[in-house]
Scaffold this motif. Structure first.
Motif, PDB file in Angstrom:
ATOM      1  N   VAL A   1       0.841  -1.199   0.000  1.00 22.30           N
ATOM      2  CA  VAL A   1       0.000   0.000   0.000  1.00 22.30           C
ATOM      3  C   VAL A   1       0.879   1.253   0.000  1.00 22.30           C
ATOM      4  CG1 VAL A   1      -1.814  -1.243   1.232  1.00 22.30           C
ATOM      5  CG2 VAL A   1      -0.174   0.159   2.522  1.00 22.30           C
ATOM      6  N   PRO A   2       0.349   2.381  -0.480  1.00 22.44           N
ATOM      7  CA  PRO A   2       1.142   3.617  -0.478  1.00 22.44           C
ATOM      8  C   PRO A   2       1.284   4.195   0.931  1.00 22.44           C
ATOM      9  CG  PRO A   2      -1.059   4.035  -1.325  1.00 22.44           C
ATOM     10  CD  PRO A   2      -0.959   2.556  -1.115  1.00 22.44           C
ATOM     11  N   ASP A   3       2.330   4.996   1.115  1.00 19.03           N
ATOM     12  CA  ASP A   3       2.560   5.639   2.414  1.00 19.03           C
ATOM     13  C   ASP A   3       1.379   6.514   2.829  1.00 19.03           C
ATOM     14  OD1 ASP A   3       4.976   4.398   2.421  1.00 19.03           O
ATOM     15  OD2 ASP A   3       6.164   6.215   2.030  1.00 19.03           O
ATOM     16  N   GLU A   4       0.677   7.079   1.842  1.00 21.37           N
ATOM     17  CA  GLU A   4      -0.482   7.939   2.170  1.00 21.37           C
ATOM     18  C   GLU A   4      -1.538   7.149   2.934  1.00 21.37           C
ATOM     19  OE1 GLU A   4       0.925   7.728  -0.940  1.00 21.37           O
ATOM     20  OE2 GLU A   4       2.023   9.612  -0.616  1.00 21.37           O
ATOM     21  N   LEU A   5      -1.715   5.885   2.556  1.00 20.34           N
ATOM     22  CA  LEU A   5      -2.704   5.074   3.277  1.00 20.34           C
ATOM     23  C   LEU A   5      -2.243   4.873   4.720  1.00 20.34           C
ATOM     24  CD1 LEU A   5      -5.225   3.216   3.479  1.00 20.34           C
ATOM     25  CD2 LEU A   5      -3.603   1.343   3.221  1.00 20.34           C
ATOM     26  N   ILE A   6      -0.952   4.622   4.902  1.00 22.56           N
ATOM     27  CA  ILE A   6      -0.433   4.402   6.254  1.00 22.56           C
ATOM     28  C   ILE A   6      -0.654   5.665   7.101  1.00 22.56           C
ATOM     29  CG2 ILE A   6       1.646   3.877   7.598  1.00 22.56           C
ATOM     30  CD1 ILE A   6       2.515   2.025   5.299  1.00 22.56           C
ATOM     31  N   ALA A   7      -0.482   6.830   6.495  1.00 22.29           N
ATOM     32  CA  ALA A   7      -0.740   8.086   7.209  1.00 22.29           C
ATOM     33  C   ALA A   7      -2.219   8.182   7.598  1.00 22.29           C
ATOM     34  CB  ALA A   7      -0.341   9.278   6.344  1.00 22.29           C
ATOM     35  N   GLU A   8      -3.112   7.780   6.690  1.00 24.75           N
ATOM     36  CA  GLU A   8      -4.549   7.803   7.005  1.00 24.75           C
ATOM     37  C   GLU A   8      -4.886   6.835   8.135  1.00 24.75           C
ATOM     38  OE1 GLU A   8      -7.178   7.274   3.611  1.00 24.75           O
ATOM     39  OE2 GLU A   8      -5.828   8.484   2.370  1.00 24.75           O
ATOM     40  N   LEU A   9      -4.230   5.680   8.126  1.00 23.40           N
ATOM     41  CA  LEU A   9      -4.474   4.700   9.187  1.00 23.40           C
ATOM     42  C   LEU A   9      -3.951   5.219  10.523  1.00 23.40           C
ATOM     43  CD1 LEU A   9      -3.594   1.394   7.287  1.00 23.40           C
ATOM     44  CD2 LEU A   9      -5.875   2.162   7.991  1.00 23.40           C
ATOM     45  N   ALA A  10      -2.809   5.921  10.476  1.00 23.51           N
ATOM     46  CA  ALA A  10      -2.259   6.498  11.708  1.00 23.51           C
ATOM     47  C   ALA A  10      -3.268   7.481  12.304  1.00 23.51           C
ATOM     48  CB  ALA A  10      -0.927   7.179  11.421  1.00 23.51           C
ATOM     49  N   ALA A  11      -3.960   8.198  11.434  1.00 24.05           N
ATOM     50  CA  ALA A  11      -4.925   9.197  11.910  1.00 24.05           C
ATOM     51  C   ALA A  11      -6.141   8.551  12.579  1.00 24.05           C
ATOM     52  CB  ALA A  11      -5.367  10.076  10.736  1.00 24.05           C
ATOM     53  N   VAL A  12      -6.416   7.286  12.265  1.00 16.20           N
ATOM     54  CA  VAL A  12      -7.571   6.628  12.903  1.00 16.20           C
ATOM     55  C   VAL A  12      -7.163   5.622  13.980  1.00 16.20           C
ATOM     56  CG1 VAL A  12      -9.096   6.979  10.914  1.00 16.20           C
ATOM     57  CG2 VAL A  12      -7.828   4.823  11.114  1.00 16.20           C
ATOM     58  N   GLY A  13      -5.862   5.587  14.318  1.00 13.86           N
ATOM     59  CA  GLY A  13      -5.498   4.772  15.474  1.00 13.86           C
ATOM     60  C   GLY A  13      -4.380   3.766  15.295  1.00 13.86           C
ATOM     61  N   LEU A  14      -3.838   3.647  14.079  1.00 14.01           N
ATOM     62  CA  LEU A  14      -2.694   2.753  13.916  1.00 14.01           C
ATOM     63  C   LEU A  14      -1.560   3.243  14.821  1.00 14.01           C
ATOM     64  CD1 LEU A  14      -1.531   0.321  12.243  1.00 14.01           C
ATOM     65  CD2 LEU A  14      -0.499   2.040  10.747  1.00 14.01           C
TER      66      LEU A  14
ATOM     67  N   GLY B   1       1.761   1.501  15.280  1.00 16.59           N
ATOM     68  CA  GLY B   1       3.148   1.184  14.943  1.00 16.59           C
ATOM     69  C   GLY B   1       3.289   0.484  13.614  1.00 16.59           C
ATOM     70  N   LEU B   2       4.536   0.381  13.164  1.00 18.62           N
ATOM     71  CA  LEU B   2       4.859  -0.285  11.906  1.00 18.62           C
ATOM     72  C   LEU B   2       5.931  -1.338  12.162  1.00 18.62           C
ATOM     73  CD1 LEU B   2       5.261   2.849   9.562  1.00 18.62           C
ATOM     74  CD2 LEU B   2       3.167   1.518  10.003  1.00 18.62           C
ATOM     75  N   GLU B   3       5.759  -2.505  11.583  1.00 18.53           N
ATOM     76  CA  GLU B   3       6.775  -3.543  11.671  1.00 18.53           C
ATOM     77  C   GLU B   3       7.832  -3.243  10.605  1.00 18.53           C
ATOM     78  OE1 GLU B   3       6.238  -8.193  12.492  1.00 18.53           O
ATOM     79  OE2 GLU B   3       5.822  -7.666  10.408  1.00 18.53           O
ATOM     80  N   ALA B   4       9.031  -2.882  11.040  1.00 21.15           N
ATOM     81  CA  ALA B   4      10.082  -2.481  10.092  1.00 21.15           C
ATOM     82  C   ALA B   4      11.057  -3.617   9.823  1.00 21.15           C
ATOM     83  CB  ALA B   4      10.832  -1.270  10.632  1.00 21.15           C
ATOM     84  N   ASP B   5      11.567  -4.215  10.893  1.00 21.70           N
ATOM     85  CA  ASP B   5      12.604  -5.235  10.737  1.00 21.70           C
ATOM     86  C   ASP B   5      11.955  -6.609  10.628  1.00 21.70           C
ATOM     87  OD1 ASP B   5      14.653  -3.318  10.832  1.00 21.70           O
ATOM     88  OD2 ASP B   5      14.437  -3.213  13.011  1.00 21.70           O
TER      89      ASP B   5
ATOM     90  N   HIS C   1      13.169   2.606   5.146  1.00 26.16           N
ATOM     91  CA  HIS C   1      12.028   3.427   4.732  1.00 26.16           C
ATOM     92  C   HIS C   1      10.910   3.364   5.769  1.00 26.16           C
ATOM     93  CE1 HIS C   1       9.236   5.450   2.021  1.00 26.16           C
ATOM     94  NE2 HIS C   1       8.336   4.598   2.490  1.00 26.16           N
ATOM     95  N   VAL C   2      10.611   2.166   6.246  1.00 23.79           N
ATOM     96  CA  VAL C   2       9.524   2.005   7.219  1.00 23.79           C
ATOM     97  C   VAL C   2       9.869   2.714   8.531  1.00 23.79           C
ATOM     98  CG1 VAL C   2       8.203   0.344   8.586  1.00 23.79           C
ATOM     99  CG2 VAL C   2       8.673  -0.129   6.173  1.00 23.79           C
ATOM    100  N   ARG C   3      11.132   2.613   8.948  1.00 22.95           N
ATOM    101  CA  ARG C   3      11.544   3.317  10.177  1.00 22.95           C
ATOM    102  C   ARG C   3      11.378   4.823  10.013  1.00 22.95           C
ATOM    103  NH1 ARG C   3      16.728   0.923   9.946  1.00 22.95           N
ATOM    104  NH2 ARG C   3      16.515  -1.300  10.359  1.00 22.95           N
ATOM    105  N   GLY C   4      11.764   5.315   8.847  1.00 24.04           N
ATOM    106  CA  GLY C   4      11.637   6.752   8.586  1.00 24.04           C
ATOM    107  C   GLY C   4      10.186   7.190   8.566  1.00 24.04           C
ATOM    108  N   LEU C   5       9.338   6.380   7.936  1.00 26.86           N
ATOM    109  CA  LEU C   5       7.913   6.696   7.875  1.00 26.86           C
ATOM    110  C   LEU C   5       7.300   6.709   9.277  1.00 26.86           C
ATOM    111  CD1 LEU C   5       5.449   7.208   6.033  1.00 26.86           C
ATOM    112  CD2 LEU C   5       5.123   4.714   5.934  1.00 26.86           C
TER     113      LEU C   5
END
Ligand code: AMP
Ligand code: FE
Ligand code: FE
Ligand code: ZN
Length: 292
Positions: free
Chosen positions: A209-222, A224-228, A239-243
């Motif tokens: 999925v695009p980073d924009e979707l991840i930002a939208e999910l963060a806004a509704v309660g996401l 964390g992100l699994e990076a490693d 990239h995931v750590r930076g995001l």
């Protein structure tokens, strides 16, 4: 827990048992976690909490268990929709809405698994659905169980081969009835849990999925992100750590251990104590951690 070394700091937040498509029972999983020197392990079976009780009952002294699950989700903002996995930690396993949704997904997985077997059989491939269900042992059934039948039939040598394009990766792949990812994030939060996007950049698994979707999910309660994760290249991890930093989320590292269904070792990737503390702090009711 402030240093990243020493006792108390080996934390693996993603592992599967026979309650879904892992090959160790929940009791064997927690014993294996202690054996490899983990201090904290999460049990995150696909779409079920059935492994929690037997894992707690077998918890070795000194090991902490984070109760979780990996929810089968889908983002409907692309055509065709993109399947993705959401890790959920420390939620109330009796939350009625979440319980109903997980039961629906598990039931749909059985229908889909049998349809995949029908497709294989129509092409003269001798696999048996009843035998595959028995192989799943009452756990959430998935393609890894069908992969085992292909191996037993001598059609492929490894699970990896069974996930190739000629088999379950493409030709005999059918979609699941996943949960809309926005709904899933809200459900997990409403059940007091902490949602973390599993392997969000795993391009080697298929579309991401695009980073924009991840930002939208963060806004509704996401949270964390699994990076490693083994399915991320070093660039994807960075990239995931930076995001995560950009969005104010924490990042995790974990093995996504599946026993002999995958080659990765338990504890191969780990999470920082700081991220772990954010999960604990973010849980509504901290009933999900058990100490051995
Ligand atoms: P399903 O949930 O039935 O769609 O099957 C997906 C599961 O298959 C994932 O959770 C992994 O455990 C496993 N899997 C996916 N891709 C691969 C692969 N290339 N090799 C081995 N296992 C895989
Ligand atoms: Fe899996
Ligand atoms: Fe996953
Ligand atoms: Zn997983």
């Amino acid at each position: 827990m402030t240093s990243d070394r020493g006792p108390g700091h080996r934390i693996d937040l993603h592992a599967h048992s026979t309650a879904s498509d892992g090959t160790l029972s929940p009791a064997e999983l927690v014993r294996a976690a202690a054996d490899v020197g983990l201090d904290v392990v999460a049990i995150t079976d696909h779409d079920t909490t059935a492994g929690w009780a037997p894992a707690v009952a077998a918890l070795p002294a000194g090991l902490r268990l984070v109760r979780g699950a990996e929810l089968s989700c889908r983002w409907f903002g692309a055509d065709p929709p993109v399947p993705l996995h959401l890790l959920a930690y420390l939620f109330d396993p009796d939350d009625p809405e979440l319980v109903a949704e997980l039961a629906r997904v598990r039931a749909a997985r059985e229908v889909r698994g049998e349809r995949i077997v029908d497709l294989l059989r129509a092409d003269g491939i001798d696999v048996d659905w009843a035998e595959i269900l028995t192989g799943a042992g009452g756990g959430t059934v998935g393609r890894p169980h069908i992969a085992q039948a292909l191996i037993r039939a001598g059609l492929v040598a490894t699970t990896t081969e069974a996930f190739g394009p000629d088999w379950l990766g493409e030709r005999y792949r059918l979609p699941k009835e996943d949960i809309d990812v926005f709904h899933a994030v809200r459900l997990v939060r409403a059940a007091g849990g902490v949602p973390v996007f599993a392997h969000p950049r795993a391009t080697r698994r298929g579309r991401v999925v695009p980073d924009e979707l991840i930002a939208e999910l963060a806004a509704v309660g996401l949270a964390g992100l699994e990076a490693d994760h083994e399915d991320h290249s070093p660039e994807e991890r960075a990239h995931v750590r930076g995001l995560a930093a950009e969005l104010g989320l924490f990042f995790t590292g974990s093995s996504d251990f599946h026993g002999t269904h995958k080659t990765v070792r338990l504890g191969a990737f780990t999470t920082s104590p700081e991220a772990y503390e954010r999960i604990v702090a973010g849980a509504g009711r901290v009933t999900g951690i058990a100490s051995g």
